[in-house]
Design a protein around this motif. Structure first.
Motif, PDB file in Angstrom:
ATOM      1  N   MET A   1       6.365  55.360  61.387  1.00 51.49           N
ATOM      2  CA  MET A   1       6.966  56.642  61.705  1.00 51.49           C
ATOM      3  C   MET A   1       7.718  56.519  63.024  1.00 51.49           C
ATOM      4  SD  MET A   1       5.054  60.244  61.826  1.00 51.49           S
ATOM      5  CE  MET A   1       5.967  61.715  61.825  1.00 51.49           C
ATOM      6  N   ASN A   2       8.848  57.200  63.097  1.00 56.62           N
ATOM      7  CA  ASN A   2       9.700  57.127  64.278  1.00 56.62           C
ATOM      8  C   ASN A   2       9.330  58.253  65.242  1.00 56.62           C
ATOM      9  OD1 ASN A   2      11.694  55.853  65.653  1.00 56.62           O
ATOM     10  ND2 ASN A   2      13.387  56.595  64.399  1.00 56.62           N
ATOM     11  N   VAL A   3       8.854  57.894  66.409  1.00 55.63           N
ATOM     12  CA  VAL A   3       8.455  58.890  67.406  1.00 55.63           C
ATOM     13  C   VAL A   3       9.577  59.038  68.422  1.00 55.63           C
ATOM     14  CG1 VAL A   3       6.770  59.488  69.166  1.00 55.63           C
ATOM     15  CG2 VAL A   3       6.042  58.291  67.091  1.00 55.63           C
ATOM     16  N   LEU A   4       9.988  60.277  68.658  1.00 51.95           N
ATOM     17  CA  LEU A   4      11.065  60.537  69.605  1.00 51.95           C
ATOM     18  C   LEU A   4      10.516  60.581  71.028  1.00 51.95           C
ATOM     19  CD1 LEU A   4      12.980  63.359  67.693  1.00 51.95           C
ATOM     20  CD2 LEU A   4      13.546  60.943  67.805  1.00 51.95           C
ATOM     21  N   GLU A   8      14.379  63.899  73.725  1.00 53.16           N
ATOM     22  CA  GLU A   8      15.283  63.414  72.685  1.00 53.16           C
ATOM     23  C   GLU A   8      15.193  64.352  71.482  1.00 53.16           C
ATOM     24  OE1 GLU A   8      15.985  59.348  70.132  1.00 53.16           O
ATOM     25  OE2 GLU A   8      14.855  59.256  71.983  1.00 53.16           O
ATOM     26  N   SER A  10      16.636  65.354  67.480  1.00 51.96           N
ATOM     27  CA  SER A  10      17.264  64.881  66.251  1.00 51.96           C
ATOM     28  C   SER A  10      17.542  66.093  65.357  1.00 51.96           C
ATOM     29  CB  SER A  10      16.336  63.909  65.542  1.00 51.96           C
ATOM     30  OG  SER A  10      16.880  63.551  64.296  1.00 51.96           O
TER      31      SER A  10
END
Length: 54
Positions: A1-4, A8, A10
């Motif tokens: 999973m992409n953690v900001l 930041e 999106s």
């Protein structure tokens, strides 16, 4: 999973859908405007009765 990272942002799917909807709406509005503009009858200079009155 992409953690900001902090701060930041999106746009995600919702942002894409909003922009896509605005694009489709703009397309149909311009298409409708062109249809209405083509119905306008613009008189030419030679078609007026003003020259006959002089």
């Amino acid at each position: 999973m992409n953690v900001l990272a902090a701060g930041e942002v999106s746009p995600g799917l919702l942002g894409f859908l909003v922009v896509a909807f605005l694009g489709f709406a703009l397309y149909f509005l311009i298409k409708s405007m062109n249809k209405q503009m083509s119905k306008i009858q613009v008189p030419h200079e030679g078609d007026t009765d003003d020259k006959k009155a002089e």
